[in-house]
Design an enzyme around this catalytic site. Structure first.
Site: not given
Length: 292
Positions: A69, A155-156
């Protein structure tokens, strides 16, 4: 379908389990459009060549699934605003030597939420879990539906912050508060919780606490089939309404079909038919919406 039918395909790796040929064939039957739709397995280093070859041999357009993508957006001669915001494309149209890119994933999500699930996004508080390609494709159309607040939890944290920064102007234009945080820092609860992370795909635990679920909340996983079951069970156990991403899969395909053919097929009908087909265990393998 006659030999005069226009040719489309889905390109990806892997692609053998794609539902898109069935979905688009059904759309064509219901709208009277003459088209053929195929799967094309593309080598991990051969996407650009595959796109150019397909267009050169008469292809009219293609859907793009993982892992291409981002590359699809880069190939385009013209990108829609949705592609520019998301940095990714899932729908290519070939016209007069040009490649036009769009991203229908977020449109499909919003259509499934508002039309099939009957969930009005306006004025609601939304939690979007994840900041990868799936979340990036969804955020723009979510903001356009004018929720009160959207929190992107990842999470990051830096990835969530980058995604939020790219959409800041759109959030302001729609009077929506847009924030980035880490899952562990979440303290509020929400009307809608969307899992756009890879947790279901890889079998991880739900990455947020059940306290994010407001009473009567809708919990939505972009996956469907067995892969989504853990998230759906978690949501149901904690009193939320649970919904998988099969409707997103169908509705994003309907948006692509409308771009290509100028007519929007009946997504709700095809979704109901596909759900009935997937009752058969052999057909029920779980995939992400982006798997087409």
């Amino acid at each position: 379908m006659s030999g005069n039918a226009d040719l489309y395909c889905v390109m990806g790796n892997p692609v053998e389990h794609s539902r898109s040929p069935w979905i688009h064939a059904r759309f064509a039957e219901l709208t009277g459009e003459a088209l053929r739709y195929e799967r094309r397995l593309v080598s991990l280093t051969g996407f650009a060549q595959a796109v150019h070859d397909f267009a050169a041999t008469g292809g009219c357009g293609c859907n793009v699934t993982v892992p291409f993508k981002l590359e699809a957006a880069g190939l385009a001669s013209h990108c829609s605003e949705r592609v520019l915001l998301a940095g990714a494309a899932n729908t290519l149209t070939f016209s007069a030597g040009a490649i036009v890119a769009d991203n229908t994933d977020g449109l499909g999500l919003v259509a499934d939420l508002t039309q099939n699930a009957g969930f009005d996004l306006a004025g609601r508080d939304v939690l979007l879990i994840g900041a990868g390609g799936a979340a990036a494709g969804a955020l723009g159309p979510l903001l356009a539906a004018k929720p009160r607040c959207v929190v992107v939890a990842n999470r990051t944290l830096s990835r969530a912050q980058t995604l939020v920064a790219a959409h800041a102007a759109l959030a302001v234009a729609n009077h929506t508060e847009l924030l980035a945080t880490s899952p562990l820092a979440l303290e509020a609860d929400f009307d809608l919780v969307i899992n756009a992370s890879a947790s279901s795909l890889v079998g991880d635990a739900v990455p947020v606490a059940a306290t994010v679920l407001r009473s009567g909340a809708l919990a939505y996983d972009m996956m469907y089939g067995p892969a989504a079951q853990g998230f759906l069970d978690w949501a149901s156990t904690h009193g939320a309404q649970a919904r998988d991403g099969l409707g997103m899969l169908v509705e994003q395909a309907a948006e692509a079909f409308a771009i290509w053919r100028g007519v929007r097929p009946p997504g709700a009908q095809v979704l109901a038919e596909l759900r009935a087909l997937l009752v058969a265990p052999s057909l029920a393998a779980g995939h992400a919406h982006s798997g087409h």
